[in-house]
Design a protein around this motif. Structure first.
Motif, PDB file in Angstrom:
ATOM      1  N   LEU A 237       1.008  -1.095   0.014  1.00  0.00           N
ATOM      2  CA  LEU A 237       0.068   0.162   0.026  1.00  0.00           C
ATOM      3  C   LEU A 237       0.699   1.267  -0.105  1.00  0.00           C
ATOM      4  CD1 LEU A 237      -2.920  -0.733   2.361  1.00  0.00           C
ATOM      5  CD2 LEU A 237      -3.145  -0.195  -0.061  1.00  0.00           C
TER       6      LEU A 237
ATOM      7  N   SER B 297      -4.751  -2.802   6.698  1.00  0.00           N
ATOM      8  CA  SER B 297      -4.451  -1.729   5.683  1.00  0.00           C
ATOM      9  C   SER B 297      -5.117  -0.302   5.966  1.00  0.00           C
ATOM     10  CB  SER B 297      -5.451  -2.130   4.593  1.00  0.00           C
ATOM     11  OG  SER B 297      -5.033  -3.495   3.965  1.00  0.00           O
TER      12      SER B 297
ATOM     13  N   LEU C 261      -8.326   1.570  -1.525  1.00  0.00           N
ATOM     14  CA  LEU C 261      -7.685   1.223  -2.581  1.00  0.00           C
ATOM     15  C   LEU C 261      -8.522   1.723  -4.257  1.00  0.00           C
ATOM     16  CD1 LEU C 261      -5.160  -0.217  -3.756  1.00  0.00           C
ATOM     17  CD2 LEU C 261      -6.722  -2.450  -3.958  1.00  0.00           C
TER      18      LEU C 261
END
Length: 891
Positions: A760, A806, A822
């Motif tokens: 990420l 995340s 995302l």
């Protein structure tokens, strides 16, 4: 080993061979046991009209040559088919198609085997271009015709009229295809074929017949690369897992052979013997499988081997230790040399037959004094019961066995009970003092009998000697590994202390000498020997995992537990190459600083040596696994050598894989492209490694590139502590470098909601730099739970609902405007198939499990999608090697 009396088998067999050879070969060629029907009243005649002994070699030679010609392999008898030839990407790599002609069969088999497809042996049915109604009428009538045998006639004079070679519209026996392909392949492709067959749980070739040159080859080298893991029970206390090459452990061995005609199938019996449950495993190809009834043309005399390996689970383990099983294809009267070897290396021999005549009595009675236990599995013919019993009664005391060694299996026999009894006999013999030999021991016996051993070639033996000199030396001389901060000064001291007229001393010099061999074959042998030699030197003691089956499952797929403490890194080829890279880096620094003239350089040729290894299929280290740093000058020098070598064919596509440990990255790449990235907890990649895949010239224009550079990375940190510590920053730099170099990146996920934090962060950095990566997310089912195919809601869930890790990672980016998902990235398109669900790697419980068909098919579809994206320009444009060098410097 057998006593001296055992050698009488050879004399008797020669007598049989001289007087009865025509009849014996006729029976083997007819494959009576493969044909439908059961005419037990069949007589062989008195042999008065048999063909002359000298006639048969000509027939056999023409049969082999005709088979090779039919399969399109005749051109590979001088210049053998290489591993690089088999792994090239062509137009066939993007389509799943049935073979249209016999010449397609070897390539279809190789492609399916590379993909670990359990149905690779089914690739023998040819789909003709001619529609069925356009075939000649006489062929249809031939299928309908029934041939009745006159028991009074002698058939040996015209035997081949009943067994014609396959034509373009008839199937080829899978064993013929395997033998033809092995005879046409070099040693390294043979090794790859056998390794893939092992992962598919196919029986492996041990003795390869060659009727053309009247020689047989014991495939020790081809089998040496097969590594297996099993549960080893300690004599005292608890056991543990053991991993080793299959050629090394000594185990009880049981041979199954056929004498003349047998109504029972050896292969089916062996499969039942090796299958713990009601569902039979088809290790050995047999007549009831697809195209199994096609007559063998060149595979008679083939000896296959398979093992039972315990898992540590009492409900699954048929035997408490590894047990080997051998299967001789064809009649022992026609293949007496193979039979003689089997009697000298086996703990027991099981002989299947319907009839014992005077000829068989004479042959078997020559085993008098043998240490090998002999068992008979009979299916008595009607009308011959008294003759069989009389000769058998005379034979048993000669072989020093009693009637308990005689098993009868007829159509009314309960198969399950019979197999249970057979297992009890095998277990009893294995528990008793019996002969236990390794494949290396068997190779010694094969040499004494005059068989060729593939490992005895001069190049192979010279390479082995060089490996022993390297691995036998003190490994402490590799002094330049470790902290990158101190490396430059240390290398500087090394260079200044060494005399300039010489070179690297000790073990490193021996290694470099091995790489400098003028023979490419010897160099390749040396690398393989080095891999095995280093693995043996660093072999760990057996350990006890929390659950044997889980640990066995983790090893081949690389599915390790990320929370487990890391082990000391075993010494591998990468350490020697890393040492060479450090010397090259330091020497280049000295030249750049003016402390050393270009004429004084000793290590300028190191990148060229490394390039040769890359072209041979060895993974080369791109990022140091210990320090997670990229040796810029070394990598640049290597890429310059690659650019010079490729010349006009230098268009590259870079494909990479990233993910946390245990998500099957390396196994996925190996299965997709036939690569050799290390797998498992002990040998999994640390840092990043690269391999080069060649695109066939006929397909390169269509695909838009000449080569694919595949990069495999070490596992990234996962879990709650992922963003803590300095290593995380190094991993972010690693992910940024790899994704920045790549045209397309495969990200493997441990959980469908969490993307590795380092990935990420790399996404964020690359987006700010204006780089738009192409990617595919892969989630592998590691727990044998059925999963559906990719659905739109799965994609939206990952893109819009990040997991806790995340979420923390995205919030940690100080320059981000609040929480981002995302889906907010410009390059994410939820309508495209970015997420793949891959079934579990194994079908069953290792080590006896085969790779699941669902896994193989899913990997093929992923490969096809990646290549289609490259061809259609959906990934980033291809680059030249020179552009790649500039990217390495910039990133």
């Amino acid at each position: 080993m057998a006593s001296s009396g055992h050698s009488d088998v050879g004399e008797v067999a020669r007598e049989v061979k001289a007087s009865e050879r025509g009849t014996a070969m006729a029976i083997a060629d007819l494959e009576w046991r493969e044909m439908e029907g059961d005419d037990c009243e069949f007589h062989y005649g008195d042999g008065t009209n048999e063909a002359q002994d000298s006639d048969f070699p000509t027939v056999e030679r023409s049969r082999l040559q005709d088979m090779l010609s039919l399969l399109g392999l005749e051109t590979y008898q001088v210049q053998k088919l290489s591993l690089q030839d088999a792994l090239q990407i062509s137009s066939d790599s993007v389509r799943n198609w049935a073979p249209q002609a016999p010449r397609d069969l070897p390539w279809t088999f190789l492609r399916k085997l590379q993909a670990l497809n359990a149905e690779a042996r089914n690739s023998t049915t040819v789909v003709p271009d001619t529609p069925p109604d356009a075939r000649p009428v006489e062929k249809e009538s031939q299928v309908e015709e029934i041939v009745y045998w006159d028991t009074a006639e002698d058939i040996s004079a015209d035997i081949y009229s009943f067994s014609e070679l396959p034509t373009p519209d008839t199937p080829v026996n899978p064993l013929d295809l395997l033998c033809a392909l092995l005879l046409s392949s070099d040693s390294f492709l043979q090794q790859e074929i056998v390794l893939k067959m092992s992962l598919c749980q196919f029986a492996l070739p041990l003795i390869l017949p060659d009727s053309e040159n009247h020689g047989h080859t014991f495939l020790l080298w081809a089998l040496r690369g097969v590594m297996r893991t099993w549960w080893a029970q300690a004599p005292r206390g608890v056991g543990g897992l053991r991993e080793d090459s299959v050629v090394l452990p000594r185990a009880p061995t049981f041979a199954f052979v056929r004498m003349e005609v047998s109504s029972n199938s050896k292969s089916q019996l062996l499969n039942a013997l090796l299958s713990p449950g009601h569902k039979q495993r088809d290790c050995f190809w047999h007549r009831d499988l697809s195209v199994g009834t096609s007559p063998r043309e060149i595979a008679d005399g083939l000896v296959e081997i398979s093992w039972f390996l315990p898992s540590g689970r009492e409900d699954l383990d048929l035997f408490p230790e590894p047990v080997a099983f051998l299967n001789l294809r064809g009649d022992i009267g026609s293949h007496w040399l193979q039979f003689k070897l089997l009697t000298e290396v086996s703990s027991a021999v099981f002989i299947l037959t319907d009839n014992i005549s005077r000829k068989e009595y004479k042959l078997l009675s020559s085993m008098k004094g043998s240490a090998t236990k002999c068992y008979f599995i009979l299916s008595p013919c009607r009308g011959k019961r008294n003759t069989n019993l009389r000769l058998l009664g005379r034979l048993l005391p000669v072989l020093r066995v009693d009637h308990s060694h005689v098993l009868v299996k007829v159509s009314s026999t309960d198969s399950a009970r019979f197999v249970h009894r057979l297992r009890s006999i095998v277990a009893h013999v294995a528990r008793s003092p019996c002969r236990r030999l390794s494949l290396e021991d068997m190779a010694h016996a094969a040499r004494k009998l005059g068989l060729r051993v593939d490992e005895d070639g001069e190049e192979c033996q010279r390479a082995k000697g060089r490996m022993e000199r390297v691995t036998g030396a003190t490994m402490g001389v590799l002094r330049l590994q470790g902290d990158p901060g101190g490396t430059g000064a240390q290398v500087d001291r090394e260079l200044r202390q060494a005399p300039w007229a010489g070179g690297p001393a000790g073990v490193l010099q021996d290694f470099i000498t091995g790489l400098g061999s003028p023979s490419p074959g010897e160099k390749q042998y040396f690398l393989r020997w080095m891999e095995w030699g280093l693995a043996w030197a660093a072999q760990l003691r057996p350990r006890q995992p929390p659950e044997p089956a889980a640990a066995l499952r983790a090893k081949p797929g690389g599915a390790a537990d990320a929370s487990e403490p890391s082990r000391p890194e075993p010494l591998g080829l990468e350490h020697f190459l890393r040492e060479m890279g450090q010397l090259y880096e330091a020497e280049t620094c000295l030249v750049e600083a003016g402390k050393l003239s270009a004429g004084q350089r000793r290590f300028a040729h190191f990148p060229g040596l490394a390039l040769e290894l890359l072209l041979m299929g060895l993974p080369l280290e791109l990022v140091d696994g210990t320090t997670l740093s990229a040796p810029l000058r070394w990598v640049t020098g290597l890429l310059k050598e690659l650019h010079a070598y490729l010349g006009r064919r230098s268009r590259l596509v870079v494909l990479s894989a990233l993910g946390v440990p245990g998500t099957g990255k390396s196994t996925l790449l190996n299965t997709m492209f036939g690569l050799r990235f290390a797998t498992g907890r002990a040998r999994g990649p640390r840092g990043a490694f690269m391999q080069l895949v060649t695109v066939a010239e006929s397909f390169s224009q269509d695909l838009g590139c000449d080569h694919i550079l595949v990069i495999d990375s070490g596992g990234l940190i996962a879990g709650a502590l992922a963003t803590a510590g300095g290593r995380f920053e190094l991993e972010v730099s690693l992910a940024t470098l790899i994704m920045g170099l790549s045209n397309v990146t495969v990200v493997t996920l441990a959980d469908t909601r969490d993307i590795p934090p380092a990935v990420l962060q790399a996404f964020l950095r690359l987006e700010k730099a204006g780089h738009m990566p192409s990617y595919q997310f892969v989630h592998q089912n590691l727990h044998d739970v059925p999963v559906p195919g990719p659905k739109p809601r799965d994609r939206w869930w990952l893109l819009e609902q990040p997991g806790d890790v995340s979420r923390v990672t995205i919030q940690a980016d100080k320059q981000a405007d609040g929480l981002r998902t995302l889906a907010d990235f410009a390059f994410c398109d939820p309508e495209k198939l970015h997420i793949w669900h891959i079934p579990s790697l194994w079908h069953g419980v290792p080590p006896m499990a085969a790779v699941s068909l669902g896994y193989s098919e899913a990997i093929f579809e992923l490969k096809r999608c990646l290549l289609e994206n490259i061809r259609n320009g959906l990934s980033n444009p291809n680059r030249s090697v020179q552009q790649l060098i500039e990217l390495v410097r910039r990133l």
